[in-house]
Design an enzyme around this catalytic site. Structure first.
Site: not given
Ligand code: F6P
Length: 537
Positions: A207, A213, A268-269, A354, A385, A505
């Site tokens: 965005k 990253e 973003g999410r 978030e 399990h 950050k």
């Protein structure tokens, strides 16, 4: 003292009501009312939602709906849909719902209708996807594209990878899809193992187009591609961008014609239904992609128009709040009984945590109540399990969502019957358990009997849909998005910013040069200093 929430009449009533209900067992509730399993359900937009196995009565629901009303949920919901700037800390509208609004509808932001722009981007995505699929879009050496690598992180990764995995059955199998998110170089290195640069397309999804990253991975991808393709002109054929930041995209060297845009009013999410879904559209094709958008839109409409008492996301959000704020539940589990949904819990973690991981109200006051729960999960039956033991017999209350489909996408009897029998059985076991008397009646020796007792009274929801189609995936995504909104509205927090991710950050940016310049002075706390020194060697 206390916040407007905890001072509100309905909150206080809920608190008093909790006192009367906390020891009620689901067994009792089901015995008292034999049609509970039908009454406490909603069936709408193709989702059957069974919330009967929750520690609630009609009165609980009435009080929760009253709370929602008192907190202005309906007006807040309308404010979101109509483009008001409800993301007040960033002064932005919140309009992911516009990304799936049908062509011809009108949604105004700052005096202009955004729907035509949304559809222009969707058309551009469809055109591009078709060119990749047909082989019309050629790489620099004239070969067709066979590999798509999406580089992005957070909302620019989790939605695309979740949707790709979920809808793999509908995907074009002669294309390979990889998703690189981590700044750990191993992620990139593994993704491109065995790929030929001349057959590979990178989608740089960000965005902001400034995320450390993604930018690091994009630069590495460019070097990797140029190592084989040599010619910088090749970038135009092997790199496209999805972003809101045209300036940074051009600076990186990607032709703005090869950029698929979105807008600051999409978080973003919340962005997987827009251009961030480019890899999804290439994988499943425009038609299936539009079916997914249609599913999202159906759920948007349901959320916007259904009365609170028949509104799936409203009920979900309120139930989550009931356990979070009154029972003290810390976590919420999500168990899709469909292997294709194996990244769905990870996707939901960003969406929910978030969004609602906030500790101050919109007005900046510290909340005097709990907010967002920890979301987690794994597909069934695998979880059974490993960690289900704790949910059945541990000391914690973990409300659980079970998601199942009547029909499997792969007809391999008896697998589907086994799968769904297990899902239904888990809800039953959690709710009703097994008493000491029942255990003893089976002839279990006294010394072992307590270990075999299941207390029950452990809440769960079950969501049943017909099959995992693109349309139904869309519905599930929007269903959770809106339940997050419901909780945020009641807690009076902003589910649409994410300021808590900033500090780490900034500190990382300070530490990078300190790792690289081994003699530079360091002035952190003693632990941080020692770790930096250890790494420097
Ligand atoms: O750091 C958090 C975050 O801003 C998320 O909210 C977002 O989805 C992710 O980083 C990626 O951001 P971008 O798409 O701008 O690269």
């Amino acid at each position: 003292m206390g916040s407007t929430l905890t001072n509100s009449g309905s909150w206080k009533s809920l608190q008093a009501h909790y006192g009367t209900i906390k020891n009620l067992h689901l067994k009792e509730l089901f015995e008292k009312s034999t049609d509970r399993g039908e009454r406490f359900t909603v069936e709408n937009v193709g989702i059957y939602f069974d919330y009967s196995k929750h520690r609630i009565t009609e009165e609980t629901l009435d009080l929760l709906f009253q709370l929602a009303k008192e907190r202005g949920l309906e007006a807040k919901r309308e404010a979101m849909f109509s483009g008001e700037k409800i993301n007040t800390t960033e002064n932005r509208a919140v309009l992911h719902t516009a990304l799936r609004a049908p062509e011809g509808s009108t949604i105004m932001v700052d005096g202009h209708n955004v729907v035509p722009e949304v559809h222009a981007v969707l058309n551009k995505m469809a055109d591009f996807s078709t060119k990749i699929k047909s082989g019309k879009w050629k790489g620099h050496t004239g070969k067709r594209i066979k590999n798509i690598v999406n580089i992005g992180i957070g909302g620019s990764d989790l939605g695309p990878v979740m949707a790709y995995e979920a809808l793999k059955h509908f995907s074009q199998r002669d294309l390979s899809f990889k998703f690189v998110s981590n700044v750990d170089g191993n992620d990139f290195a593994e993704a491109v193992q065995g790929l030929l640069a001349e057959e590979t397309l990178f989608i740089i999804s960000s965005k902001t187009f400034t995320t450390l990253e993604t930018m690091a991975n994009a630069q590495t991808a460019r070097s990797w591609a140029l190592e084989y393709l040599k010619d910088p002109e090749a970038i135009a054929k092997h790199f496209v961008a999805v972003s809101t930041n045209e300036k940074e995209v051009s600076k990186f060297g990607i032709d703005p014609n090869n950029m698929f845009g979105f807008w600051d009013w999409v978080g973003g999410r919340y962005s997987m239904s827009g251009a961030i879904g480019l890899s999804t559209m290439i994988a499943i094709g425009p038609e299936h992609y539009h079916a997914m958008l249609n599913g999202l839109h159906q759920m948007d409409e349901h959320f916007r128009t259904a009365p609170l008492a028949q509104n799936i996301s409203v009920i979900m959000g309120l139930l989550g709040l009931w356990y979070n704020n009154f029972f003290g539940a810390q976590t919420q589990a999500v168990f899709p009984y469909d292997k294709f949904l194996h990244r769905f819990p990870a996707y939901l973690q960003q969406l929910t945590m978030e969004s609602n991981g906030k500790g101050v109200t919109l007005g900046g006051e510290k909340t005097d109540y709990e907010t967002g729960a920890v979301y987690w999960g794994e597909p069934g039956t695998n979880g059974q399990h490993s960690f289900y033991q704790l949910i059945h017999q541990g000391t914690k209350i973990i409300p659980s969502d079970f998601i199942g489909f009547k029909e499997s996408l792969n007809h391999l009897p008896p697998h589907q019957d086994y799968l769904i029998a297990n899902m239904i059985a888990q809800g039953e076991a959690l709710a009703f358990g097994k008493t000491l008397d029942e255990v003893k009646a089976e002839g279990i020796p006294d010394v072992l009997a307590p270990h075999k007792v299941f207390g029950g009274n452990r809440p769960s929801s079950t969501f049943f849909l017909d099959r995992l189609s693109p349309e139904n995936l869309g519905k599930l995504v929007a269903m959770y998005e809106h339940s997050v909104f419901v909780q945020g509205a009641i807690w009076d927090i902003n589910p649409f910013d994410q300021m808590g991710v900033e500090l780490g950050k900034v500190l990382a940016q300070n530490i990078i040069p300190e790792l690289q310049q081994k003699d530079s002075p360091i002035h952190h706390d003693s632990s941080t200093n020692a770790l930096i020194k250890l790494y420097r060697g």
